[in-house]
Design an enzyme around this catalytic site. Structure first.
Site, PDB file in Angstrom:
ATOM      1  N   LYS A 131      24.563  32.521  39.134  1.00  0.00           N
ATOM      2  CA  LYS A 131      25.459  32.871  38.017  1.00  0.00           C
ATOM      3  C   LYS A 131      24.623  33.550  36.951  1.00  0.00           C
ATOM      4  O   LYS A 131      23.438  33.268  36.811  1.00  0.00           O
ATOM      5  CB  LYS A 131      26.087  31.595  37.426  1.00  0.00           C
ATOM      6  CG  LYS A 131      27.316  31.857  36.602  1.00  0.00           C
ATOM      7  CD  LYS A 131      28.552  31.871  37.476  1.00  0.00           C
ATOM      8  CE  LYS A 131      29.798  32.229  36.720  1.00  0.00           C
ATOM      9  NZ  LYS A 131      30.989  31.973  37.543  1.00  0.00           N
ATOM     10  N   ASP A 171      33.275  37.698  35.995  1.00  0.00           N
ATOM     11  CA  ASP A 171      33.691  36.370  35.532  1.00  0.00           C
ATOM     12  C   ASP A 171      34.325  36.641  34.167  1.00  0.00           C
ATOM     13  O   ASP A 171      34.720  37.782  33.891  1.00  0.00           O
ATOM     14  CB  ASP A 171      32.479  35.418  35.448  1.00  0.00           C
ATOM     15  CG  ASP A 171      32.889  33.942  35.337  1.00  0.00           C
ATOM     16  OD1 ASP A 171      33.226  33.346  36.356  1.00  0.00           O
ATOM     17  OD2 ASP A 171      32.888  33.394  34.211  1.00  0.00           O
ATOM     18  N   VAL A 246      42.246  35.593  36.325  1.00  0.00           N
ATOM     19  CA  VAL A 246      42.596  34.435  37.156  1.00  0.00           C
ATOM     20  C   VAL A 246      44.051  34.041  36.918  1.00  0.00           C
ATOM     21  O   VAL A 246      44.841  33.856  37.860  1.00  0.00           O
ATOM     22  CB  VAL A 246      41.640  33.253  36.842  1.00  0.00           C
ATOM     23  CG1 VAL A 246      42.057  32.013  37.614  1.00  0.00           C
ATOM     24  CG2 VAL A 246      40.198  33.635  37.155  1.00  0.00           C
TER      25      VAL A 246
HETATM   26  N1  GLU Z   1      33.157  34.369  38.931  1.00  0.00           N
HETATM   27  C1  GLU Z   1      33.890  33.978  40.083  1.00  0.00           C
HETATM   28  C2  GLU Z   1      33.633  32.521  40.377  1.00  0.00           C
HETATM   29  O1  GLU Z   1      33.495  31.728  39.456  1.00  0.00           O
HETATM   30  C3  GLU Z   1      33.657  34.921  41.256  1.00  0.00           C
HETATM   31  C4  GLU Z   1      32.236  35.057  41.722  1.00  0.00           C
HETATM   32  C5  GLU Z   1      32.011  36.131  42.771  1.00  0.00           C
HETATM   33  O2  GLU Z   1      32.949  36.772  43.190  1.00  0.00           O
HETATM   34  O3  GLU Z   1      30.843  36.286  43.150  1.00  0.00           O
HETATM   35  O4  GLU Z   1      33.626  32.056  41.496  1.00  0.00           O
END
Ligand code: GLU
Length: 450
Positions: A131, A171, A246
């Site tokens: 992340k 995100d 989302v």
């Molecule tokens: N940010 C999203 C999550 O919390 C997607 C992450 C991604 O697609 O790599 O899973």
């Protein structure tokens, strides 16, 4: 039975985590939830204690922190902090989103990277956990400023990532536009066109259904939860928080399946739309997001519905609650409100959307509760499918991707039930944590002490 190895209880292990990672409360919260869930399983399988898997699991493999200087439209220079937490690569390259939000700090990203490791494992696709992001606040910024920031951010990040190393995505605060600016700069610096990011535009390597995936996946998961209770989503009244990507996907799919979503929220408060957020109102969510103002009140003005400033939607009488905004957005009091209103189930589409107190209340009252790492795994799952398409240099149709997503969500639900069934009640938190843990821990053992 007492723990075997260095720690004899969850509390003892948590003391170690707290001392080693001071002032990172969200990280402590995420770790504690997992350790509580898997402790009994580890006692039955003491090899994990012998291999000291817990200490190895809570330490990120690598943390990168960097300066991100950029110029605003008036030529003032600003400095933000950039991060990438490369948490665990036991089952694949680091994979996870980038968050641009003023609340971003190292502890928060460690919580998210830790969660991502289990979530990605649950998808059954070969993705490790990572992340990243920045404390940059996109609110009120022009497109030019956002581009300048993204370019500066990538000027450092590019040396740490790659399609087989670490594959970031979006995100909170990072959508298709930002991924475009980041991808453009990566390509220029490396002089290569690869699948280094997911959530890309459809003309340049993106996957169909990726924008919808997190929300669609969440609703597919809710459908599975309901089917355990011999219930259907059609006709259900749902409260959703947030109004970003989302929430949008969740509202779209829930509405297609005959449910009615009556709330949306932002940092400014929530709207209550008794007719349901449907048709053009769903498209309007995208417009609202694109303004970069991070407020939901304009929806109430445009559609002449009530707006409740400074309040959260959990005071409403609904069948299903789907937190879809940010961590710890639903606390013990909110949980009690929902329980008093006879909520049927709660599913986190946000990462760790509920506080520990709230989750404990749902469990005590036997309200089926889906944790974010299972419910919202559809986003990263379709990112995984985007990576596969990029590697094979081909594109799947919308139907193909949606079907794969649907199957992945069904399988995650099955895994949760397999490991979380407790009499008639399914503890999805326990199921998701044990299910996600086994594959990562076993792979770490296979690969030796590295
Ligand atoms: N940010 C999203 C999550 O919390 C997607 C992450 C991604 O697609 O790599 O899973």
């Amino acid at each position: 039975m007492a723990g075997i190895g260095k720690y004899s209880s969850v509390d003892e292990f948590m003391d170690y985590v707290r001392k080693k990672n001071p002032a990172q409360e969200e990280f402590h919260q995420a770790v504690e939830e997992v350790i509580e869930s898997i402790w009994g399983f580890m006692e039955e399988n003491p090899i994990y204690f012998g291999e000291n898997i817990l200490e190895r699991l809570v330490e990120p493999e690598r943390v990168i922190m960097f300066r991100v200087p950029w110029r605003d439209d008036n030529n003032n220079i600003h400095v933000n902090r950039g991060f990438r937490v490369e948490f665990n690569s036991a089952i694949g390259p680091y994979k996870g989103g980038l968050r641009f939000h003023p609340s971003v700090n190292l502890g928060g990203l460690k919580f998210l990277g830790f969660e991502q490791t289990f979530k990605n494992s649950l998808t059954s696709l070969p993705m490790g956990g990572g992340k990243g992001g920045s404390d940059f606040d996109p609110k009120g910024k022009s497109d030019n400023e956002i581009m300048n920031f993204c370019q500066s951010f990538m000027q450092e990040l590019y040396r740490h990532i790659g399609p087989n190393t670490d594959v970031p995505a979006g995100d909170i605060g990072v959508g298709g536009k930002e991924i475009g600016y980041l991808f453009g700069m990566y390509k220029k610096l490396r002089n290569e066109f690869t699948g280094v990011l997911t959530g890309k535009g459809i003309n340049w390597g993106g996957s169909l259904i990726r924008p919808e995936a997190t929300g669609f996946g969440a609703i597919y998961f809710v459908k599975e939860m309901l089917s355990m209770m011999n219930e259907d989503i059609a006709g259900k009244v749902i409260s959703v928080s947030g109004f970003g990507n989302v929430a949008w996907g969740a509202v779209l799919k829930a509405t297609q399946l005959g449910a009615k979503v009556v709330t949306l929220s932002g940092p400014d408060g929530y709207i209550y739309d008794p007719d349901g957020v449907k048709g053009k109102k769903i498209d309007y969510m995208l417009e609202l997001r694109a303004t970069n103002n991070d407020i939901v009140e304009p929806y109430a003005k445009k559609y002449d519905v009530d707006f409740f400033p400074g309040k959260r939607p959990w005071e409403r009488d609904v069948d299903i609650a789907i937190p879809s905004a940010i961590q710890n957005e639903l606390n013990g009091e909110d949980a009690q409100n929902l329980i008093d209103n006879d909520v049927t189930l709660v599913a986190e589409a946000s990462n760790m959307g509920c506080t520990k107190e709230a989750v404990d209340l749902f469990h005590e009252n036997e309200i089926p509760f889906g944790p974010g790492k299972a419910v919202n795994a559809g986003g990263v799952a379709v990112s995984g499918l985007e990576m596969s398409q990029n590697s094979m240099k081909l594109n799947w149709t919308e139907e193909e991707v949606d079907e794969k997503l649907h199957n992945i969500m069904k399988n995650i639900h099955k895994t949760c039930v397999e490991h979380g069934k407790d009499g008639d009640y399914t503890n999805y938190v326990k199921g998701a944590n044990i299910g996600g843990f086994i594959k990562v821990a076993d792979s770490m053992i296979d690969q030796g002490v590295v």
